[in-house]
Design an enzyme around this catalytic site. Structure first.
Site, PDB file in Angstrom:
ATOM      1  CE  LYS A  79      -3.962   1.968   2.563  1.00 15.59           C
ATOM      2  NZ  LYS A  79      -4.768   1.862   3.795  1.00 15.59           N
ATOM      3  CB  SER A 154      -8.092   3.929   2.861  1.00 13.24           C
ATOM      4  OG  SER A 154      -7.191   3.227   3.699  1.00 13.24           O
ATOM      5  CB  SER A 178      -8.261   1.060   5.718  1.00 16.30           C
ATOM      6  OG  SER A 178      -8.922   2.291   5.812  1.00 16.30           O
TER       7      SER A 178
END
Lengths: 504, 103
Positions: A79, A154, A178
């Site tokens: 990420k 997210s 997330s």
């Protein structure tokens, strides 16, 4: 295609048996990214050269009989909120466009030491603020199950990359869901470890007391394998727990045998009903019946303060976030924009203009909310009130652990929603986190496991355990996964669209 | 009392943006103001939930004073530390003037 459909555990076995090489495996994933990522947009940056160089080194270690870890040579995606030396790290924000960190996050160092080639950086809501990945400054990620829908957020990029077979493994971060909510929306597995169980050094912080790095994978066993690589004490993170992390892979293997005799499961009374889609509730009941069939005892547990968790979270998180984002001041790194029409602007004027130009809507919203909740005269009524409710939520968990071994709920109240539907409506967007935020407020670990479809879209089942009992997530998660796959005749993702030749 | 407040006005948003060092446009202030009501609703929904006897929790772990051994360790070189800087001069961060504003 065969290489990319393998789970990480299968790929590791194939590498150990000499049936494939890390270079072949890594190249297969790079080819898959080239083929489908135009449509999915899971990646913000792909590092083919670096990944293949790491793969060559891995193959040399394997050839000399000295692999660095069980996952040596299995590629991974990271990420874009985690610092990677020599690779851009943007956090999905224009503020950090083109920023190349001079250091690695500890979890990235651990990936490199374990021999995992890093394929690239995955898309996310800007600074991890969102539940749909629509708040990325670089455009949304699309759900591989339906390209017109969001993958959650997210960490929608990491979840979509894994769901679309662009990577067997990915790292995510979970502040209020997330990792777990995108797992639910994409039919993948996501784990938020115990707070402090995985280092946060090099994670660009949103809310320090809530953030945690964790695995994003297609199977429970793969998450356990990755969790054991990244977990453990880090002297560079003052909130890192001193105890080693282990026994997770063993717990996943034991769970996969499907015997849960003696396990006490609490279904959280408050995390269902109004706001939860009927199909989500039905899959949840089906899964509970499977756990009972496997020998678990299921009882209903009341956690009365959980109905206030979302409100407490949205007072505490913006407060921490607004403080954290003060570091983006246009002085030492990041975007610097001079204000229009000002001769010889001051540092403060440059700071204001740069933050206006660099931050997106949701980030501005949360900075303003946090500034409000912390401002003089309001701090007790807002931030302080959230902190007290946080205590009550921790007490609810403590009371629950006196009755049961794990708590369970649907991961997300709904399946994936159409892109654009909630983007400009914070109230309905924030409701996506209703079932996931209690774990962050209390620091307990949680997993989301795909547990079926509703109208052709994946649904997730959440398991929560006491702090530092992450092994229970893997035991229960793997048991549920194996019982469900027996029913389905294979993994849920084998029912997803193939994506070859897809275009956005 | 903040609990009874229904809205955050565009003027208040301007003040908060000032505190947060963001130049919001008038259009943004108007657009953000009604969206910020969500925090007032959240705060109002917590009225009376936790009594005065409930302590505040700021953090999930009761860790205190975590220090490492005071041993020198390798760190970034000056070039590395400056590698992301918007402007550099003589191996230092170059910043706009910091004096001369109304303060």
């Amino acid at each position: 295609m065969n290489d990319v459909r393998r789970t990480a555990a299968e790929a590791a076995d194939a590498l150990a048996a000499g049936e494939t090489t890390s270079v072949a495996l890594t190249q297969a994933h790079l080819d898959r990214i080239a083929e489908v990522d135009g449509a999915v947009h899971a990646f913000l940056h792909v590092d083919a050269e670096g990944a293949l160089a790491a793969a060559e080194e891995s193959d040399r270690r394997r050839a000399s009989g000295a692999p660095a870890s069980p996952l040596d040579g299995v590629p991974v995606a990271v990420k874009d909120v985690l610092a990677t030396r020599g690779q851009p790290t943007t956090c999905g924000s224009k503020v950090l466009e083109g920023w190349v960190p001079p250091y690695d996050a500890t979890v990235v160092t651990l990936l490199r030491e374990a021999g995992l080639p890093i394929l690239g950086k995955t898309n996310m809501d800007e600074f991890a603020m969102g539940s749909s990945t629509e708040h990325s400054a670089y455009g949304p990620t699309r759900n591989p199950w339906d390209l017109g829908r969001v993958p959650g957020g997210s960490g929608g990029g990491s979840a979509a990359a894994v769901a679309a077979f662009e990577a067997p493994l990915a790292l995510g971060t979970d502040t209020g869901g997330s990792i777990r909510q995108p797992g639910a929306l994409t039919g993948t597995v996501g784990v938020k470890p115990t707070y402090g169980g995985v280092s946060r050094y090099g994670l660009v912080a949103m809310a320090n007391s809530l953030d945690q790095v964790g695995p994003v994978t297609r199977t429970v066993l793969d998450s356990a394998l990755l969790h054991e690589v990244i977990g453990g004490h880090d002297p560079r993170d003052s909130t890192s727990l001193p105890d080693p992390v282990g026994g997770l892979v063993e717990a996943a293997r034991r769970g996969a045998a499907g015997d849960l005799t003696g396990l006490k499961v609490g279904k959280i009374a408050e995390l269902r009903g109004e706001g939860y889609q009927d199909g989500v509730e039905e899959r949840f009941e089906d899964s509970l019946a499977l756990l009972e069939k496997a020998g678990a005892e299921v009882i209903e547990v009341a956690c009365p303060s959980f109905v206030h968790a979302l409100a407490a979270y949205y007072l505490i998180m913006p407060s921490e976030a607004s403080s954290n984002l003060a570091r983006f001041d246009a002085m030492r790194y990041g975007l610097r924009v001079p204000p229009d029409g000002v001769d010889d602007p001051s540092a403060e004027q440059v700071m204001r203009a740069s933050r206006e130009a660099g931050f997106g809507d949701e980030v501005k919203r949360r900075i303003i909310l946090g500034t409000f909740a912390l401002s003089a005269g309001y701090v007790d009524a807002f931030y302080g009130k959230g902190q007290k409710v946080r205590t009550l939520i921790q007490r609810d968990f403590a009371a629950a652990w006196a009755q049961v071994d794990v708590l369970v709920s649907p991961t997300s109240p709904s399946t994936a929603f159409p892109i654009g539907e909630k983007q400009h409506d914070p109230r309905s967007m924030y409701l996506n986190d209703v079932a996931t935020v209690p774990a962050n407020l209390a620091g307990v670990p949680g997993i989301s496991v795909p547990n079926g479809l509703h109208d052709g879209l994946p649904v997730g089942f959440q398991v929560l355990a006491p702090r530092q009992a992450d092994d229970r997530l893997y035991r229960v998660g793997a048991a549920l996964e194996s019982l469900l796959e027996q029913q389905w005749g294979g993994p849920l993702l084998s029912q997803a669209p193939a994506l070859e030749g897809a275009s956005a | 009392m903040p609990e009874t407040q229904q809205q955050i006005s565009a003027d208040e948003v301007a003040h908060l943006a000032d505190l947060a060092r963001i130049d919001l446009s008038a259009e943004e202030r108007e657009r953000l103001a009604p969206q910020l009501a969500v925090v007032l609703e959240y705060a109002a929904s917590l009225d009376g939930v936790a009594g005065d006897d409930v302590p505040a929790t700021s953090h999930p772990l009761p860790l205190r004073n975590v220090l490492r051994e005071d041993v020198p360790q390798p760190s970034l070189t000056a070039e590395e530390a400056l590698s992301g800087a918007p402007a550099v001069e003589q191996q230092r961060f170059e910043v706009p003037r910091i004096l001369g504003d109304e303060q």
